[in-house]
Scaffold this active site. Structure first.
Site, PDB file in Angstrom:
ATOM      1  NE  ARG A 181      -3.068  -3.135   0.753  1.00  0.00           N
ATOM      2  CZ  ARG A 181      -3.827  -3.757  -0.068  1.00  0.00           C
ATOM      3  NH1 ARG A 181      -3.875  -3.370  -1.468  1.00  0.00           N
ATOM      4  NH2 ARG A 181      -4.511  -4.798   0.085  1.00  0.00           N
ATOM      5  CE  LYS A 300      -2.629  -8.020   9.507  1.00  0.00           C
ATOM      6  NZ  LYS A 300      -2.700  -7.701   7.941  1.00  0.00           N
ATOM      7  CD  GLU A 304      -6.144  -8.173   6.181  1.00  0.00           C
ATOM      8  OE1 GLU A 304      -5.071  -7.547   6.396  1.00  0.00           O
ATOM      9  OE2 GLU A 304      -7.118  -7.301   6.261  1.00  0.00           O
ATOM     10  NE  ARG A 356     -12.550  -6.013   8.429  1.00  0.00           N
ATOM     11  CZ  ARG A 356     -11.886  -5.733   7.265  1.00  0.00           C
ATOM     12  NH1 ARG A 356     -12.200  -6.044   6.263  1.00  0.00           N
ATOM     13  NH2 ARG A 356     -10.708  -4.860   7.213  1.00  0.00           N
ATOM     14  CG  ASP A 385      -8.630  -1.579   6.266  1.00  0.00           C
ATOM     15  OD1 ASP A 385      -7.959  -1.132   6.937  1.00  0.00           O
ATOM     16  OD2 ASP A 385      -8.337  -2.646   5.205  1.00  0.00           O
ATOM     17  CD  GLU A 407      -2.686   0.703  11.898  1.00  0.00           C
ATOM     18  OE1 GLU A 407      -2.177   0.036  12.952  1.00  0.00           O
ATOM     19  OE2 GLU A 407      -2.916   0.326  10.891  1.00  0.00           O
ATOM     20  CD  GLU A 413      -5.219  -0.237   2.089  1.00  0.00           C
ATOM     21  OE1 GLU A 413      -4.680   0.095   3.316  1.00  0.00           O
ATOM     22  OE2 GLU A 413      -5.893  -1.323   1.896  1.00  0.00           O
TER      23      GLU A 413
HETATM   24  C1  GCU Z   1      -5.428  -3.578   5.089  1.00  0.00           C
HETATM   25  C2  GCU Z   1      -4.673  -3.305   3.964  1.00  0.00           C
HETATM   26  C3  GCU Z   1      -3.755  -4.496   4.168  1.00  0.00           C
HETATM   27  C4  GCU Z   1      -2.873  -4.441   5.458  1.00  0.00           C
HETATM   28  C5  GCU Z   1      -4.001  -4.594   6.788  1.00  0.00           C
HETATM   29  C6  GCU Z   1      -3.536  -4.078   8.000  1.00  0.00           C
HETATM   30  O1  GCU Z   1      -6.497  -4.594   5.055  1.00  0.00           O
HETATM   31  O2  GCU Z   1      -5.081  -3.545   2.725  1.00  0.00           O
HETATM   32  O3  GCU Z   1      -2.628  -4.351   3.130  1.00  0.00           O
HETATM   33  O4  GCU Z   1      -1.899  -5.372   5.662  1.00  0.00           O
HETATM   34  O5  GCU Z   1      -5.021  -3.507   6.405  1.00  0.00           O
HETATM   35  O6  GCU Z   1      -3.568  -3.044   8.244  1.00  0.00           O
HETATM   36  O7  GCU Z   1      -2.897  -5.069   8.653  1.00  0.00           O
END
Ligand code: GCU
Length: 845
Positions: A181, A300, A304, A356, A385, A407, A413
């Site tokens: 991003r 993190k 994801e 979500r 997001d 954050e 993005e």
């Molecule tokens: C969004 C973003 C991702 C990033 C994620 C995050 O989904 O598109 O690229 O990794 O946020 O903040 O962890």
């Protein structure tokens, strides 16, 4: 007598206006010489050690005053005995040791500074070395405004954590260190899986960040590669830290939770396993041996595809505390992200209550007292997001014993990827000022993250910035307002959006009032305009969420487990997040806020569809229906974006050609792409709802010639997906990848002067070229190379992401002329064309 003149190598300020110096150009201020008397001619740094912030501060003062006021200023290790006015700089403790006590000094906390004006002398004192540098930068910033401080004052940061996150990858399949991003080129830190040899940009970045009061950079992607912790990379990280140190910027690191297994030789990464605990302790010790002033970690976890403690049925607190313990002996902080959700098992179709937006509060439920003191939970401003508009994340109200940080995303993005001008300070201020009314008491988000509301010592902000090697840093000169404002707000959330912007304009461009007025006008209109032509009423940005997060694709929101749903059907739209009938997300907010959002009458229009599912015919407080609001807003927002071009053009003689052209190119692109947005969104919802636009605009384009309706040779019609990304659902593409195609039509317009716009698609799989002719005369030609010039996420598809417009202005057109487009395919890009608009002056379509 002058004592031991110190020699400071100056920076050799850049003269090219390529953006590299950002707002720290130290360009001459108007009528500089008239101020000479009020500016001291000597700097005395009290405790300057080369490579540390006081030394840097002295050097900045010399360069700044030289550059802005053409006044040479000397540096000495002690005060002279003659009457030279002096700027004395140093930490409070050095000052007290050397010069005695200052009785009326206001209280300074870590990183705070005091600027004392004592007759013609200036005193810049910091609580620590970093504070000295911040004070020096602040003093220089006032000078850059032509505003010589005449009264003493002190400034303390709002919160201790003022970090930047870079989502830099060590490599990206090939050798590049790409930035997730990021729209300003490759990583300034990494190359080929390692830290770069040349880290000049790292130091220059630290300088910019220090000048706005930021104090740490997490250098690698939150989707972290475990190889960041190899011995070789630890050595490299130490080199980055060395570049940061003169500016008081500390280094932070994103970790891959599974590293003990992926990089170490353990067969587990269970946070409660003794070997895992030891592995992290050893790795942390090795890092701190190399970088004793490291800021800490960012993690993190369980999000994801990233691993985390939940993999072993441990809590998020178990995960965070693993790192907290390893960091404690070194005084480090662990920023643990609240961005935890399950993107695989959310089911919109089957479950009206799935949401979500509920995830963060649910995942952190019951853990408020479970975190160690050096854990800070890093919470995105909204529950989903970084959308164009979101309510504040309810998690800010739930974590009270645990420190939190907000954050924010500087990289745009979902907000136009620096190809659209969107000044974000007004949006951030709405978030920071929002009062969550915890226990019915004043609870502004800014007070929560500073630690003041719940008496936490830690807290603050993290800005996802994602600069790259591009000399403009972010890919766009104007986007740098967002980095500047982010730092200023992290230091002081009460800073005013317009004042920050105008300070930035004076330093970046000019003191010329017209320049200030024009850039202010464009910037202040930019977020509302972007919201107008992307997603309205809290429905989210409506961008393509499955691919590049760029360009319109409302259909991509629904029908997948990513959870950025709109639940749009033929009659109605919006997420029902009420407690009485929906996902109960409104119930995650404290009582007063919950009541406001639960009730459709008291929910502000701009968040209506975030919290409520309503028919398209629902009447807003404005008196319009939801659908008519969509149509009108899209026309309004895109019309505003058209004005940015002429506003900027009015500054042609007042901006250097390099930056003038760079910005103009982007604004022209934005004006065209805002129309792509307008038409895609309006067409999509018209098609879904079958409710016509009261003003008769949607689906009605009298000035257009659809490419698929032209006479075609070696070009053929192509049904675009999603259909709304093309006018009339179709474009044309060349019959094969090697043969030039021609599309022509006889024009029925009256003879006169027109603007001719061509909408085409610029995919990242070739560089087609197009030529536009009127009869035998070529009007112009262009190339499909935006993937190299504009910086947004590249895409191979013909869709709303790649749709673009080129306009030829003031073209003399004769009635009955033949308009002809010749497209030459390249690579796999088949020179696609959507339509041509023959526009009378002042008509946009
Ligand atoms: C969004 C973003 C991702 C990033 C994620 C995050 O989904 O598109 O690229 O990794 O946020 O903040 O962890």
């Amino acid at each position: 007598m002058r004592i031991a003149l110190l020699l400071f190598a100056s920076f050799g300020l850049t003269t090219a206006e390529d953006g590299l110096a950002g707002w720290l150009r130290y360009a001459p201020v108007p009528e500089a010489s008239s101020y000479h008397e009020n500016i001291p001619s000597l700097v005395v740094p009290l405790n300057a050690t080369e490579g540390l912030p006081v030394f840097t501060a002295a050097r900045e003062i010399v360069d700044g005053i030289n550059g802005m006021y053409s006044k040479s200023i000397n540096v000495a290790s002690a005060r002279t005995h003659d009457d030279d006015p002096t700027i004395t700089i140093g930490t409070i403790s050095a000052y007290t040791k050397e010069c005695g006590c200052l009785s009326d000094l206001p209280e300074l906390i870590d990183d705070g500074y005091y600027i004392g004006i004592l007759g013609s002398d200036v005193l810049i004192l910091g609580q620590n070395e970093r504070g000295v540098l911040y004070g020096a930068f602040h003093y220089l910033e006032r000078l850059a405004q032509g505003d010589i401080p005449s009264t003493s004052f002190a400034s303390n940061p709002h919160a201790p954590i003022r970090w930047v996150n870079q989502w830099d990858n060590l490599q990206d399949g090939g050798t590049h260190g790409s930035v997730e991003r990021g729209y300003g080129g490759d990583s300034i830190f990494f190359w080929d899986g390692k830290v770069r040899d040349d880290l000049t940009r790292a130091g220059q970045y630290a300088r910019l960040l220090a000048s706005i009061g930021l104090n740490a950079v997490v250098v690698n992607n939150v989707n972290a590669n475990e190889t960041i912790m190899t011995e070789e990379n630890m050595d490299g990280l130490a080199k980055i830290a060395n570049e940061f140190r003169p500016y008081g910027i500390q280094l932070g690191l994103s970790l891959n939770f599974a590293s003990p297994e992926l990089l170490g030789d353990l067969d587990t990464f269970d946070p409660l396993d003794e070997d895992v605990i030891q592995w992290w302790q050893d790795a942390t010790d090795r890092l701190y041996k190399r970088i004793p002033d490291m800021a800490g970690y960012l993690v993190k976890a369980n999000s994801e595809g990233q691993q985390g403690p939940l993999t072993y049925n441990r809590t998020l607190a178990d995960g965070a505390n693993l790192f907290a313990h390893a960091l404690q002996p070194h005084g480090g902080i662990i920023m643990f992200r609240a961005f935890v959700y399950d993107h695989e098992n959310l089911n919109e179709t089957l479950d009206w209550k799935a949401d979500r937006a509920n995830a963060a509060v649910e995942f952190f439920n019951g853990l408020d007292t479970a975190f160690e003191d050096n854990v800070v939970v890093q919470i995105k401003n909204g529950p989903i997001d970084f959308q164009v508009r979101e309510p504040v994340s309810p998690l800010f109200a739930h974590l009270q014993t645990t420190a939190s940080a907000i954050e924010l995303q500087v990289t745009q993005e979902y907000l136009g990827q620096q190809c659209h001008l969107v000044y974000l300070a007004p949006m951030w201020k709405e978030v920071l000022d929002f009062d969550l009314r915890v226990n019915s008491e004043a609870s502004a988000v800014s007070q929560i993250i500073s630690g003041k509301r719940f008496s936490n010592t830690l807290g603050g902000s993290a800005g996802v910035v994602n600069v790259g090697l591009n000399s403009t840093w972010l890919g766009s000169h104007l986007a740098m307002t967002n980095l500047y404002a982010y730092g200023k707000l992290a230091w002081d959330p009460s800073a005013n959006s317009v004042e920050m912007l105008q300070d930035w304009i004076r330093m970046t461009f000019s003191h010329d009032q017209e320049v200030i007025d024009v850039v202010t006008k464009m910037s202040m209109q930019s977020w509302p305009a972007y919201e107008d032509y992307s997603g309205n009423l809290g429905i989210q940005t409506l961008t393509d969420i499955l691919l590049g997060h760029y360009g319109p694709n409302p259909g991509s929101q629904d029908g997948n487990p990513w959870g950025q749903w709109t639940r749009a059907d033929a009659d109605s739209i919006g997420m029902d997040r009420t407690v009485w009938n929906g996902t109960e997300n409104a119930g995650q907010y404290p009582e007063e806020v919950y009541k406001m959002y639960e009730n459709i009458e008291t929910t502000p229009d701009n968040l209506l569809l975030w919290f409520h599912h309503v028919p398209y015919t629902h009447v807003l407080k404005s008196g319009k229906t939801v659908i008519q609001h969509f149509y009108d807003a899209h026309y309004r927002g895109s019309a505003v974006a058209q004005t940015f071009v002429s506003l900027w053009e009015s500054l042609k003689d007042k901006i250097d050609p390099e930056r003038y052209e760079h910005v103009l190119f982007r604004l022209v692109y934005q004006a065209g792409h805002s129309l792509v947005w307008r038409d895609s969104i309006n067409t999509f919802y018209f098609n879904k709802s079958s409710i016509p636009d009261e003003a008769g605009r949607v689906g009605n384009h009298p000035y257009r010639i659809e490419a698929e309706n032209m006479e075609l040779e070696e070009y053929e019609p192509y049904l675009v997906s999603p259909f709304e990304a093309a006018s009339g659902s179709h474009c044309i593409v060349t019959s094969d990848n090697a043969t030039e195609g021609t599309a022509w039509a006889r024009l029925g317009v009256e003879t006169g002067t027109y603007n001719i716009a061509v909408n085409y698609y610029d995919q990242a799989i070739g560089n087609s070229t197009w030529k536009l002719f009127l009869d035998d005369d070529m009007v112009g030609d262009w190339k499909g190379d935006l993937e190299y010039t504009i910086g947004r996420a590249p895409s191979p598809y013909i869709d709303g992401q790649t749709a673009a417009r080129i306009t030829f202005r003031d073209v003399h057109v004769k009635e009955g002329s033949i308009l002809r487009i010749v497209g030459t395919p390249d690579g796999k890009e088949p020179a696609p064309v959507d339509y041509v608009s023959i526009l009378p002056m002042n008509v946009v379509d």
